[in-house]
Scaffold this motif. Structure first.
Motif, mmCIF file in Angstrom:
data_model
loop_
_atom_site.group_PDB
_atom_site.id
_atom_site.type_symbol
_atom_site.label_atom_id
_atom_site.label_comp_id
_atom_site.label_asym_id
_atom_site.label_seq_id
_atom_site.Cartn_x
_atom_site.Cartn_y
_atom_site.Cartn_z
ATOM 1 N N ALA A 76 -5.954 70.252 57.566
ATOM 2 C CA ALA A 76 -6.830 71.274 57.000
ATOM 3 C C ALA A 76 -7.658 70.944 55.923
ATOM 4 C CB ALA A 76 -5.811 72.552 56.421
ATOM 5 N N SER A 77 -6.946 70.098 55.210
ATOM 6 C CA SER A 77 -7.747 69.707 53.796
ATOM 7 C C SER A 77 -8.898 68.711 54.039
ATOM 8 C CB SER A 77 -6.652 68.952 52.895
ATOM 9 O OG SER A 77 -6.298 67.665 53.281
ATOM 10 N N ARG A 78 -9.138 68.310 55.297
ATOM 11 C CA ARG A 78 -9.970 67.100 55.793
ATOM 12 C C ARG A 78 -11.059 68.109 56.600
ATOM 13 N NH1 ARG A 78 -7.133 61.054 56.038
ATOM 14 N NH2 ARG A 78 -5.773 61.396 54.312
ATOM 15 N N GLY B 52 -13.618 72.958 55.767
ATOM 16 C CA GLY B 52 -13.742 74.428 55.803
ATOM 17 C C GLY B 52 -14.337 75.053 56.946
ATOM 18 N N ASP C 150 -11.060 78.551 53.903
ATOM 19 C CA ASP C 150 -10.449 77.853 52.584
ATOM 20 C C ASP C 150 -9.039 77.291 53.552
ATOM 21 O OD1 ASP C 150 -8.176 80.141 53.138
ATOM 22 O OD2 ASP C 150 -8.992 81.316 51.636
ATOM 23 N N ALA C 151 -8.293 76.661 52.771
ATOM 24 C CA ALA C 151 -7.337 75.731 53.101
ATOM 25 C C ALA C 151 -6.250 76.541 53.961
ATOM 26 C CB ALA C 151 -6.621 74.855 52.240
ATOM 27 N N LYS D 109 -1.326 70.861 56.733
ATOM 28 C CA LYS D 109 -2.162 70.674 55.255
ATOM 29 C C LYS D 109 -3.179 69.590 55.344
ATOM 30 C CE LYS D 109 1.383 73.385 52.886
ATOM 31 N NZ LYS D 109 2.359 73.765 51.610
ATOM 32 N N GLU E 274 -5.182 76.594 58.023
ATOM 33 C CA GLU E 274 -3.771 76.157 58.343
ATOM 34 C C GLU E 274 -3.388 77.250 59.416
ATOM 35 O OE1 GLU E 274 -1.057 76.006 54.790
ATOM 36 O OE2 GLU E 274 -2.521 74.484 53.926
#
Length: 342
Positions: free
Chosen positions: A220-222, A225, A192-193, A217, A197
């Motif tokens: 991590a979001s891109r 996973g 997960d994000a 962030k 991170e």
């Protein structure tokens, strides 16, 4: 926050010789050395810790371990940690490299007591080698055939106790007799994000690279996973900051990731080509896999194994009996009006 390319001792990390030394050190340091350092996969870590401690208390080799999951989630790293935790050597190979039973026999006969044998992509081993592995895993022995035809004889060869750690991205392709001989099977999940991170913060610290929490962030979001992708994007962002002498803010991170064709959902060039083909050429589907692959100039196996799993997991594509179908999320992401379906 400004990117810092000087380490704590004041070394100039723009010096090519120092960069080369630090990159080599970084590659080794990036992998966690113990279960306590490993980020994510909480359940698997707890299960492995119990298995290894129980084996240590009983003074025996740990059970054979199968690590299953998509690429980049830490299967190789966990195999190294297993060897580190039990204090034994690690022998590494891969399924495609074992194409004959003799290759496996030579490797198994040279193992030292308690050694960890890691076989990556174990589902791609030759069938003759798989069958030899059955007996080796259960009884720590193999049968060597000497001679041919009616005069052939089987000579048993005792092996030193060892632990096999197998890794596979396609657990369903493993034959049942082989899969059942593993004492423990771990299924690795996508991160997960928050976990990504933590991975990025640790990697940035090892790189002596100061980066804001907001930028972490975004990366991590891109990262789909996947820690491997997260670390790769971090290095590309670091390179962008170095070349452009940029400030570590979200705008600079966005510019760096855009340069490398990574959009806000983590889609790369091929992902977007497949989705655009599905939306613009086939009206969102349904369309067959082979037809979709030809339309973007890729083979169907690449689309099915590399592209499609993430698109399905991200809710952009659905698999139906009639073919692949784009979801409303895909239309919205590309800002294309969805046609009315009668």
């Amino acid at each position: 926050m400004v990117t810092d390319f000087n380490d704590v001792d004041g070394e100039d990390l723009t010096n090519p010789d120092i960069i080369a030394e630090n990159e080599v050190a970084f590659e080794g340091a990036l992998r966690p050395q113990s279960l306590s350092e490993f980020v994510g996969q909480t359940k698997v870590r707890g299960q492995l810790e119990l298995l290894l401690k129980a084996a240590s208390m009983q003074s025996r080799t740990p059970d054979h371990i199968l690590l299953a999951g998509p690429p980049g989630l830490g299967k190789t790293t966990l195999s190294m940690i297993v060897a580190e935790e039990v204090g034994k050597p690690l022998r590494m190979t891969s399924g495609p490299a074992i194409q004959h039973a003799g290759d496996l026999a030579a490797m198994l006969s040279s193992l030292t007591p308690g050694e960890i044998l890691f076989v990556d992509e174990i589902h791609r081993m030759a069938r003759s080698a798989e069958e030899m592995l059955y007996l080796a895993m259960e009884d720590f022995r193999i049968d060597i055939m000497v001679g041919k035809g009616a005069g052939a004889t089987s000579i048993p060869l005792e092996l030193a106790p060892f632990t096999l750690v197998g890794a596979t991205t396609r657990a369903g392709l493993l034959p049942n007799p082989l899969r059942d001989r593993f004492g423990f099977t771990a299924h690795l999940e996508f991160y997960d994000a928050v976990e990504l991170e933590q991975v990025l913060i640790r990697a940035a610290r090892l790189m002596n690279f100061e980066i804001s929490a907001e930028a972490v962030k975004i990366i991590a979001s891109r990262s789909r996973g996947t820690p491997r992708i997260a670390n790769r994007l971090l290095r590309r962002v670091r390179d962008y900051f170095l070349v452009h002498n940029a400030v570590s803010d979200t705008a600079a991170v966005d510019a760096a990731l855009e340069l490398y064709d990574v959009d806000t959902l983590g889609l790369d060039r091929l992902d977007r080509a497949v989705l655009r083909g599905l939306l613009e050429r086939f009206g969102g589907g349904p369309v067959g896999l082979s037809t979709l692959a030809v339309s973007v100039g890729e083979d169907s196996e690449t689309i099915e194994a590399v592209v499609e799993p993430f698109l399905v997991r991200a809710g952009l594509v659905s698999r139906t009996p009639r073919g692949r179908v784009a979801t409303p999320t895909a239309w919205e992401h590309f800002e294309i009006p969805q046609p009315n379906v009668l």
